[in-house]
Motif scaffolding. Structure first.
Motif, PDB file in Angstrom:
ATOM      1  N   ASP A 108       0.830  -1.205   0.000  1.00  0.00           N
ATOM      2  CA  ASP A 108       0.000   0.000   0.000  1.00  0.00           C
ATOM      3  C   ASP A 108       0.865   1.256   0.000  1.00  0.00           C
ATOM      4  OD1 ASP A 108      -1.886  -1.970   0.281  1.00  0.00           O
ATOM      5  OD2 ASP A 108      -2.579  -1.328   2.257  1.00  0.00           O
ATOM      6  N   LYS A 109       2.006   1.198   0.690  1.00  0.00           N
ATOM      7  CA  LYS A 109       2.914   2.348   0.705  1.00  0.00           C
ATOM      8  C   LYS A 109       3.554   2.550  -0.664  1.00  0.00           C
ATOM      9  CE  LYS A 109       4.218   1.180   5.493  1.00  0.00           C
ATOM     10  NZ  LYS A 109       3.379   2.140   6.202  1.00  0.00           N
ATOM     11  N   LEU A 110       3.897   1.463  -1.327  1.00  0.00           N
ATOM     12  CA  LEU A 110       4.598   1.574  -2.610  1.00  0.00           C
ATOM     13  C   LEU A 110       3.652   1.921  -3.758  1.00  0.00           C
ATOM     14  CD1 LEU A 110       7.133  -1.394  -2.318  1.00  0.00           C
ATOM     15  CD2 LEU A 110       7.544   1.041  -1.914  1.00  0.00           C
ATOM     16  N   THR A 111       2.466   1.318  -3.780  1.00  0.00           N
ATOM     17  CA  THR A 111       1.507   1.668  -4.825  1.00  0.00           C
ATOM     18  C   THR A 111       0.778   2.965  -4.492  1.00  0.00           C
ATOM     19  OG1 THR A 111      -0.277   0.365  -3.824  1.00  0.00           O
ATOM     20  CG2 THR A 111       1.130  -0.732  -5.483  1.00  0.00           C
ATOM     21  N   GLY A 112       0.770   3.326  -3.209  1.00  0.00           N
ATOM     22  CA  GLY A 112       0.112   4.555  -2.792  1.00  0.00           C
ATOM     23  C   GLY A 112      -1.366   4.407  -2.511  1.00  0.00           C
ATOM     24  N   ASN A 113      -1.863   3.187  -2.486  1.00  0.00           N
ATOM     25  CA  ASN A 113      -3.276   2.943  -2.183  1.00  0.00           C
ATOM     26  C   ASN A 113      -3.429   1.496  -1.737  1.00  0.00           C
ATOM     27  OD1 ASN A 113      -4.206   1.099  -4.494  1.00  0.00           O
ATOM     28  ND2 ASN A 113      -3.194   2.759  -5.597  1.00  0.00           N
ATOM     29  N   GLN A 114      -4.584   1.156  -1.227  1.00  0.00           N
ATOM     30  CA  GLN A 114      -4.834  -0.239  -0.841  1.00  0.00           C
ATOM     31  C   GLN A 114      -5.631  -1.000  -1.883  1.00  0.00           C
ATOM     32  OE1 GLN A 114      -7.055  -0.561   2.808  1.00  0.00           O
ATOM     33  NE2 GLN A 114      -8.853   0.553   2.011  1.00  0.00           N
ATOM     34  N   ALA A 115      -6.151  -0.289  -2.888  1.00  0.00           N
ATOM     35  CA  ALA A 115      -7.019  -0.937  -3.876  1.00  0.00           C
ATOM     36  C   ALA A 115      -6.282  -2.001  -4.667  1.00  0.00           C
ATOM     37  CB  ALA A 115      -7.607   0.115  -4.819  1.00  0.00           C
ATOM     38  N   VAL A 116      -5.008  -1.761  -4.991  1.00  0.00           N
ATOM     39  CA  VAL A 116      -4.241  -2.728  -5.776  1.00  0.00           C
ATOM     40  C   VAL A 116      -4.078  -4.028  -4.997  1.00  0.00           C
ATOM     41  CG1 VAL A 116      -2.005  -3.222  -6.834  1.00  0.00           C
ATOM     42  CG2 VAL A 116      -3.037  -0.950  -7.101  1.00  0.00           C
ATOM     43  N   ARG A 117      -3.672  -3.917  -3.737  1.00  0.00           N
ATOM     44  CA  ARG A 117      -3.495  -5.118  -2.920  1.00  0.00           C
ATOM     45  C   ARG A 117      -4.805  -5.876  -2.755  1.00  0.00           C
ATOM     46  NH1 ARG A 117      -4.637  -5.774   2.248  1.00  0.00           N
ATOM     47  NH2 ARG A 117      -4.717  -3.516   2.610  1.00  0.00           N
ATOM     48  N   LEU A 118      -5.870  -5.161  -2.454  1.00  0.00           N
ATOM     49  CA  LEU A 118      -7.159  -5.821  -2.235  1.00  0.00           C
ATOM     50  C   LEU A 118      -7.650  -6.512  -3.500  1.00  0.00           C
ATOM     51  CD1 LEU A 118      -8.965  -3.145  -0.025  1.00  0.00           C
ATOM     52  CD2 LEU A 118      -7.923  -5.313   0.715  1.00  0.00           C
ATOM     53  N   ALA A 119      -7.410  -5.887  -4.659  1.00  0.00           N
ATOM     54  CA  ALA A 119      -7.824  -6.514  -5.916  1.00  0.00           C
ATOM     55  C   ALA A 119      -7.038  -7.794  -6.169  1.00  0.00           C
ATOM     56  CB  ALA A 119      -7.642  -5.533  -7.071  1.00  0.00           C
ATOM     57  N   ILE A 120      -5.747  -7.770  -5.910  1.00  0.00           N
ATOM     58  CA  ILE A 120      -4.924  -8.967  -6.086  1.00  0.00           C
ATOM     59  C   ILE A 120      -5.394 -10.067  -5.142  1.00  0.00           C
ATOM     60  CG2 ILE A 120      -2.602  -9.924  -5.791  1.00  0.00           C
ATOM     61  CD1 ILE A 120      -1.509  -7.223  -6.779  1.00  0.00           C
ATOM     62  N   GLU A 121      -5.652  -9.705  -3.899  1.00  0.00           N
ATOM     63  CA  GLU A 121      -6.141 -10.693  -2.941  1.00  0.00           C
ATOM     64  C   GLU A 121      -7.495 -11.281  -3.365  1.00  0.00           C
ATOM     65  OE1 GLU A 121      -4.078  -8.759   1.083  1.00  0.00           O
ATOM     66  OE2 GLU A 121      -6.242  -8.558   0.721  1.00  0.00           O
ATOM     67  N   ASP A 122      -8.255 -10.503  -4.126  1.00  0.00           N
ATOM     68  CA  ASP A 122      -9.582 -10.935  -4.562  1.00  0.00           C
ATOM     69  C   ASP A 122      -9.530 -11.715  -5.876  1.00  0.00           C
ATOM     70  OD1 ASP A 122     -12.346 -10.976  -3.931  1.00  0.00           O
ATOM     71  OD2 ASP A 122     -12.732  -9.448  -5.455  1.00  0.00           O
ATOM     72  N   GLY A 123      -8.293 -11.970  -6.381  1.00  0.00           N
ATOM     73  CA  GLY A 123      -8.147 -12.785  -7.576  1.00  0.00           C
ATOM     74  C   GLY A 123      -8.111 -12.021  -8.885  1.00  0.00           C
ATOM     75  N   ALA A 124      -7.814 -10.724  -8.848  1.00  0.00           N
ATOM     76  CA  ALA A 124      -7.786  -9.915 -10.067  1.00  0.00           C
ATOM     77  C   ALA A 124      -6.701 -10.392 -11.017  1.00  0.00           C
ATOM     78  CB  ALA A 124      -7.554  -8.448  -9.725  1.00  0.00           C
ATOM     79  N   GLU A 125      -6.955 -10.261 -12.311  1.00  0.00           N
ATOM     80  CA  GLU A 125      -5.951 -10.444 -13.347  1.00  0.00           C
ATOM     81  C   GLU A 125      -5.171  -9.143 -13.484  1.00  0.00           C
ATOM     82  OE1 GLU A 125      -5.690 -13.337 -14.552  1.00  0.00           O
ATOM     83  OE2 GLU A 125      -7.635 -14.305 -14.420  1.00  0.00           O
ATOM     84  N   VAL A 126      -4.008  -9.211 -14.098  1.00  0.00           N
ATOM     85  CA  VAL A 126      -3.176  -8.011 -14.178  1.00  0.00           C
ATOM     86  C   VAL A 126      -3.866  -6.883 -14.931  1.00  0.00           C
ATOM     87  CG1 VAL A 126      -1.895  -8.709 -16.276  1.00  0.00           C
ATOM     88  CG2 VAL A 126      -0.841  -7.156 -14.598  1.00  0.00           C
ATOM     89  N   ASP A 127      -4.638  -7.214 -15.971  1.00  0.00           N
ATOM     90  CA  ASP A 127      -5.292  -6.158 -16.745  1.00  0.00           C
ATOM     91  C   ASP A 127      -6.526  -5.585 -16.047  1.00  0.00           C
ATOM     92  OD1 ASP A 127      -3.451  -6.107 -18.808  1.00  0.00           O
ATOM     93  OD2 ASP A 127      -4.428  -7.748 -19.879  1.00  0.00           O
ATOM     94  N   ASP A 128      -6.895  -6.171 -14.920  1.00  0.00           N
ATOM     95  CA  ASP A 128      -7.968  -5.580 -14.116  1.00  0.00           C
ATOM     96  C   ASP A 128      -7.458  -4.420 -13.257  1.00  0.00           C
ATOM     97  OD1 ASP A 128      -9.766  -7.533 -15.017  1.00  0.00           O
ATOM     98  OD2 ASP A 128      -9.217  -8.906 -13.394  1.00  0.00           O
ATOM     99  N   LEU A 129      -6.134  -4.286 -13.133  1.00  0.00           N
ATOM    100  CA  LEU A 129      -5.587  -3.348 -12.161  1.00  0.00           C
ATOM    101  C   LEU A 129      -5.484  -1.923 -12.682  1.00  0.00           C
ATOM    102  CD1 LEU A 129      -2.779  -5.597 -10.616  1.00  0.00           C
ATOM    103  CD2 LEU A 129      -5.124  -5.246  -9.818  1.00  0.00           C
ATOM    104  N   ALA A 130      -5.035  -1.729 -13.922  1.00  0.00           N
ATOM    105  CA  ALA A 130      -4.839  -0.373 -14.443  1.00  0.00           C
ATOM    106  C   ALA A 130      -6.096   0.490 -14.361  1.00  0.00           C
ATOM    107  CB  ALA A 130      -4.307  -0.423 -15.868  1.00  0.00           C
ATOM    108  N   PRO A 131      -7.300  -0.055 -14.609  1.00  0.00           N
ATOM    109  CA  PRO A 131      -8.494   0.795 -14.472  1.00  0.00           C
ATOM    110  C   PRO A 131      -8.677   1.358 -13.061  1.00  0.00           C
ATOM    111  CG  PRO A 131      -9.013  -1.162 -15.758  1.00  0.00           C
ATOM    112  CD  PRO A 131      -7.641  -1.369 -15.203  1.00  0.00           C
ATOM    113  N   LEU A 132      -8.056   0.737 -12.060  1.00  0.00           N
ATOM    114  CA  LEU A 132      -8.201   1.227 -10.693  1.00  0.00           C
ATOM    115  C   LEU A 132      -7.603   2.614 -10.521  1.00  0.00           C
ATOM    116  CD1 LEU A 132      -7.267  -2.016  -8.687  1.00  0.00           C
ATOM    117  CD2 LEU A 132      -9.557  -1.142  -9.201  1.00  0.00           C
ATOM    118  N   TRP A 133      -6.575   2.912 -11.311  1.00  0.00           N
ATOM    119  CA  TRP A 133      -5.913   4.213 -11.155  1.00  0.00           C
ATOM    120  C   TRP A 133      -5.996   5.085 -12.415  1.00  0.00           C
ATOM    121  CZ3 TRP A 133      -2.525  -0.245 -10.852  1.00  0.00           C
ATOM    122  CH2 TRP A 133      -1.791  -0.497 -12.000  1.00  0.00           C
ATOM    123  N   ALA A 134      -6.702   4.662 -13.422  1.00  0.00           N
ATOM    124  CA  ALA A 134      -6.696   5.359 -14.712  1.00  0.00           C
ATOM    125  C   ALA A 134      -7.146   6.809 -14.601  1.00  0.00           C
ATOM    126  CB  ALA A 134      -7.579   4.601 -15.710  1.00  0.00           C
TER     127      ALA A 134
END
Length: 416
Positions: free
Chosen positions: A369-395
């Motif tokens: 969370d400190k390195l990405t600057g948010n918790q959404a990335v970690r939570l999405a990964i923990e929830d089984g997100a694919e890599v291409d699901d992540l960029a829309p989180l910060w677009a």
């Protein structure tokens, strides 16, 4: 994981002149001049008659590898009253997360202060040294969590409070300045690996960042001057500049390291070794019990290839333990997206070797969370997100930052 989604494409006068002739020119037949060279060409006129403090480290060199503090001191034309060292120290003797204690530089006799990660002390140090003009010259690598830019930020803040001049001697962004990428910091996750909301890969020079910081974040802006480079264009990689590469920190030995770092530094947030204590930090990644299946799973990511690798770190995570993992090799920098690559590697590693989890201080404070600057990335990964699901989180936030930074850019977008 759906393989097609992982494998999809990512979107000082005569002496200086003689020195410059000995440095290889880049492909266009020219060589970039850094801010310190431009300053020296003008006989240091920008600093004449002032009590000068310098924030620098081993990267503050000229093309002949002489250090700017030594040159200015020997010239007799710059009154350097103090030097301030960032993380790793002025002469670069400290490891990650460390500065240097106060000392008198044995070569020049100038007092050297530790300016690493001490917000409340910066203004006090500048006042104690009697600084009137503060100079910043450190080679950055273009990632939000590389701490030199936050030392610059704190120094700018202190300079504004004290009414001091602040002069940035600009240097290239080694990964080019084409575009920003990755998530933008959320204020609640601010630490010294990210104090203010900028993108994970900011795509700016330190001079441009100083302009951005000074006008966007400081209630009392400093009297800022950026001594621009000559000949640098936004599409240049470091090798295009003809400049010598000096490791900006002990674990940033090559330009290749700097290209991978904005993505593979995310492994600092995991239980895996990020290659500290090896000859290829941020390119070798692994841990005990990891085998060939990880390197096989990540083959095909754009602009990169992966070698099954085994290594034994001499310090840091898994020191003296044999680790299995991968060696990342960038094959095409224009296709390589370090942040997407790093996140795809993390997703596959957690799928194959879930015993190696997140690094955290407690159950609510995760390094990712400190390195990405948010918790959404970690939570999405923990929830089984694919890599291409992540960029829309910060677009949306990235688009806003990209537009915000535009007025602070100093260099053209393409070489001509």
């Amino acid at each position: 994981m759906q393989r097609r989604r992982l494998l999809g494409s990512a979107i000082a006068g005569t002496a200086l002149a003689a020195t410059a002739a000995a440095v290889p020119a880049h492909a266009g037949g020219r060589r970039v001049k850094t801010g310190i060279e431009v300053l020296a060409d003008d006989d240091f006129a920008e600093l004449a008659g002032q009590r000068v403090g310098v924030i620098s480290n081993p990267t503050g060199v000229l093309p002949d590898l002489s250090h700017e503090v030594d040159l200015m001191h020997e010239s007799g034309k710059v009154d350097i009253v103090a030097v301030f060292g960032p993380e790793h120290g002025f002469r670069g003797v400290s490891q990650a997360g460390e500065g240097e204690d106060f000392f008198l530089d044995p070569k020049t006799g100038i007092p050297v202060y530790n300016a690493y990660n001490d917000k409340d002390r910066m203004a006090e140090l500048l006042a104690e040294a009697g600084v009137e003009t503060l100079v910043f010259d450190i080679q950055d690598v273009g990632a939000r969590f590389y701490t030199y830019i936050w030392t610059m930020y704190l120094a700018l803040e202190a300079a504004g409070q004290l009414g001091l001049r602040f002069v940035v001697l600009d240097r290239p962004n080694p990964g080019t300045g084409r575009a920003a990428s990755g998530p933008v910091l959320h204020p609640e996750h601010a630490t010294f690996v990210g104090l203010k909301p900028i993108a994970q890969r900011h795509g700016m020079t330190v001079g441009e960042l100083a302009r951005f910081f000074n006008h966007e974040f400081l209630p009392e802006p400093a009297d800022l001057t950026v001594v621009k480079m000559s000949g640098w264009k936004r599409d240049m990689y470091f090798e295009d500049t003809g400049l010598p590469w000096i490791a900006p920190s002990p674990n940033m030995p090559t330009v290749a390291t700097a290209i991978a770092y904005p993505g593979t530094c995310l492994f600092e947030a995991s239980a895996l070794s990020e290659g500290r204590g090896t000859t290829k930090p941020f390119e070798l990644l692994g841990a005990p019990e990891i085998d060939h299946t990880w390197s096989e799973a990540v083959q095909g990511l754009p602009g990169a290839r992966f070698r099954e690798a085994y290594f034994t770190p001499t310090f840091s995570k898994w020191a003296t333990k044999v680790c299995g993992g991968v060696e990342l090799q960038v094959t095409d920098r224009r296709d390589f997206d370090p942040i997407r690559t790093g996140l795809a590697m993390i997703i596959e590693q957690r799928r194959l070797f879930p015993q190696y989890g997140w690094r955290s201080q407690d159950v609510t404070s995760f390094w990712l969370d400190k390195l990405t600057g948010n918790q959404a990335v970690r939570l999405a990964i923990e929830d089984g997100a694919e890599v291409d699901d992540l960029a829309p989180l910060w677009a949306e936030e990235l688009d806003a930052f990209s537009e915000q930074r535009e007025s602070y850019l100093l260099y053209r977008h393409t070489a001509q």
